[in-house]
Design a protein around this motif. Sequence first.
Motif, PDB file in Angstrom:
ATOM      1  N   ARG A  46      64.253 -23.213  24.385  1.00 21.70           N
ATOM      2  CA  ARG A  46      63.991 -24.651  24.419  1.00 21.70           C
ATOM      3  C   ARG A  46      65.197 -25.453  24.931  1.00 21.70           C
ATOM      4  O   ARG A  46      65.058 -26.402  25.703  1.00 21.70           O
ATOM      5  N   GLY A  47      66.370 -25.078  24.468  1.00 18.38           N
ATOM      6  CA  GLY A  47      67.579 -25.837  24.801  1.00 18.38           C
ATOM      7  C   GLY A  47      68.014 -25.716  26.242  1.00 18.38           C
ATOM      8  O   GLY A  47      68.951 -26.384  26.668  1.00 18.38           O
ATOM      9  N   ALA A  48      67.329 -24.867  27.006  1.00 18.97           N
ATOM     10  CA  ALA A  48      67.739 -24.647  28.398  1.00 18.97           C
ATOM     11  C   ALA A  48      67.043 -25.597  29.366  1.00 18.97           C
ATOM     12  O   ALA A  48      67.277 -25.527  30.573  1.00 18.97           O
ATOM     13  N   ALA A  49      66.208 -26.516  28.840  1.00 15.79           N
ATOM     14  CA  ALA A  49      65.344 -27.315  29.723  1.00 15.79           C
ATOM     15  C   ALA A  49      66.141 -28.136  30.745  1.00 15.79           C
ATOM     16  O   ALA A  49      65.806 -28.158  31.929  1.00 15.79           O
ATOM     17  N   ALA A  50      67.195 -28.817  30.287  1.00 12.98           N
ATOM     18  CA  ALA A  50      67.937 -29.686  31.207  1.00 12.98           C
ATOM     19  C   ALA A  50      68.622 -28.860  32.296  1.00 12.98           C
ATOM     20  O   ALA A  50      68.570 -29.198  33.478  1.00 12.98           O
TER      21      ALA A  50
END
Lengths: 491, 491
Positions: B34-38
């Motif tokens: 999830r945290g890799a989106a940006a």
Amino acid sequence: MTPFDELMAFQRETEALAAIAGRLGWDQETVMPRGAAAQRGEEMAAIEGVLHARRSDPRLGDWLAAAEAPDAAGAAQLREIARAHARARKVPARLAQRLAQVTSQAQGTWAEARAAEDFAAFRPVLEEVVALKREEAGALAEGTGRDAYDALLDDYEPGLTGAEIARMFDAMRPRLTALRAAIFERAEPAALSGDFDTGRQMDLAREMATTFGYDWGRGRLDKAVHPFCEGSGADVRITTRTDPADPFNCLYSVIHEAGHAVYEQMIAPEYALTALGQGASMGVHESQSRLFENQLGRSRAFCGWLRGRMAATFPGAALPDEDAFHAAVNRVHRGHIRTESDEVQYNLHIMLRFDLERALMLGTLDVADLESAWNERFAADFGYGVDRPSNGCLQDVHWSVGLFGYFPTYALGNVYAGCLHAALRRDLPDLDAALAQGDLSPARDWLRERLQRHGRLFEPRDLITRATGDALSEEPLLSYLEAKFGALYGL
Amino acid sequence: MTPFDELMAFQRETEALAAIAGRLGWDQETVMPRGAAAQRGEEMAAIEGVLHARRSDPRLGDWLAAAEAPDAAGAAQLREIARAHARARKVPARLAQRLAQVTSQAQGTWAEARAAEDFAAFRPVLEEVVALKREEAGALAEGTGRDAYDALLDDYEPGLTGAEIARMFDAMRPRLTALRAAIFERAEPAALSGDFDTGRQMDLAREMATTFGYDWGRGRLDKAVHPFCEGSGADVRITTRTDPADPFNCLYSVIHEAGHAVYEQMIAPEYALTALGQGASMGVHESQSRLFENQLGRSRAFCGWLRGRMAATFPGAALPDEDAFHAAVNRVHRGHIRTESDEVQYNLHIMLRFDLERALMLGTLDVADLESAWNERFAADFGYGVDRPSNGCLQDVHWSVGLFGYFPTYALGNVYAGCLHAALRRDLPDLDAALAQGDLSPARDWLRERLQRHGRLFEPRDLITRATGDALSEEPLLSYLEAKFGALYGL
């Protein structure tokens, strides 16, 4: 925009594309359908071609000449970009693409040959990889006065030479072989025995990754033939493998890979997608994974805690008491597999590979003779023979993907870890009390603050000496091993 | 090398890079932390930038002018490359990159807003997507005399116009609403009831994919929020989702996605990594998935066989007899979700989206008014209201990733499938006997030979008429629906 800003913007896209290439590698090793290998080879070649074109782009030379770094970090950015640019300009684009394509296919062939116990099936493609790497090494070495092997080493540990490594290994070898000989005169401690459900092993492995500080919001754990860590910044993934008879294989692989991953995750966020946004070198990377796995993860204090977690995870298992559990975790045993080796013998595995790959690159060994050379050297160094190729020269993925010059950084990582561990113990006298409760935070905080957050800001050995405050030496590692295993084996 | 050969070599790398971009999309929807989106947004922007630069490369114009096609396939290659080149030159690189970045982030925001039942949380990023797509559509339409929406349609169904679609929908609507009205006067058949283990659902879904000819050596099945198929050539992956109360959701999603995937897998291997190596259009693609899912997968003959496989997979389940099972599979029911809709009402879902997205692109509807516009139109078309956003305008991923002009191709796919199904029945009088034994091979062989192997060799509608031997018409679909549901509901 100033030339520096233009360069940073250009580099940011290059880093994003490099991250994509890395992600494709993860995909290939974990989830890719078998039949996609040839097509993936073309895909990898295409993205490597793009990366090579960007890294050798003539505008980089102009920007580098005109850019003024606003601070020390900016100067380090320029240093790293200039290094990659110089390297890329030396390697023809066609060679870089051909290497990407051949190694992508060779990796699949290696996995099949390993499963079939058939070195002959791997030999032709390895010969192609070796020929291409020699060509690449020759191009890199040209005009530098360095030999082909040293030119490749530069990719993994900038500035290190084969001769320096050989000197270090010469200093370490007699003390390690003496320690091993003394150990083998004592009774071998019992290994863990039992059948450990692999699903529960993965559950406990996830718990260990969490314990060691792995951020699941920016990563994930999968299975692969060979454990690895891939990625940087906000997406750092790890893999492991499971063996029902040996839960430590899975658990300590995960602790090791979490060491790599936490390092990447702790780098200052402002370095993400820049030339400083990765670990300082392979050796420094390996020092973090080794510290996690060995100096911390295999310590008496942590083993006591781990035994409790094992008992909770595998209720039916007959676990020995804490001291015997610690001895089982640190058992020095006869075996063929590098990644399953113990702290005492591990560097012997590396020395074998270092000599063979250096000879392959310098042209004094042919792939046709690799299997027999490996088997002869193994028998001489370890005292018993190789029984099958998957226990011998087919055990590691590295050469299939063109990683020549990489193996020695494992041993260098052990040396760095020895230095860091000595400093950590000096600065954190209560470390064992924390480890005994499964609390890694004091050690993690020390490592993040002293080393990990800097990314590639400092040159590798400069980074280690800044972190420890001491000169670099193999002595701390050797003293630690002699003390630890002396106590364990009553030497 | 001739100009044609140079162009093919250049295009091959472009196709490989496009395959990588597609693979990143798969990764984002299935396994990405999830945290890799940006960070992924930057990665997608970087690879889209590379692709855009290649597709608008001035050398393409020179090669296209000088190239002589060696045969009809070569001429089709030139036609497809020229089309993509013309498109790329119209869209500024900065806009293409910005779109890739924003839609990558919007997709994550959409998933969160959908989970939180909060359209307002999605609105700002959708406004940005809509503004960027309007800008893109304006650039594409310039000088063509076509409107903004038609310019976007060209990406999915070359040559089709919004006016043609509106005419087709006008012809279909009265017969579909009449059929639905007649059905709703009859008793609603019982739905399947019970608790169906999701692991076994996935096992059976894998069996269905195999039955329909999916090649696992060149693909894989994973879970995702929204089922999709991604890839071409040697790596075509599918996804599905599971609901313990409704095994048909999972099973028919997999049959549908396998329809897309088998199409890609059956394209002539010599077209792989060329401009012809994909399905002819979105509409043709959808015709293959709809045929698998509906005309074949929901036929009485196949349902009899599927009931047996369900009974074997879920031994405890209380399954009705074959006729009632067939009726349950084809139950025309009140519901909000397009992907769970039945064959009769499905096109009404499309008509709603078509009108709204066309208005968004033509500037006659604002995103601020989208939710209320959706809810009003839904109540008018379906006779009952939307209870929550995930059942309304947040149910589909499409707009978040910038797919405007895509929805109507679902209805066009139904029309194509109607034509193909009529021809299939004409040519294969024993089709039901094969379906009753779970044997899809006669239908698969017919589709591969007549349509799938050609890839993009022919223009979409030309391909369908060549395959069927008949003129294109919505009549076969409407006749099929009236006959099938007339019999099922005793009309």
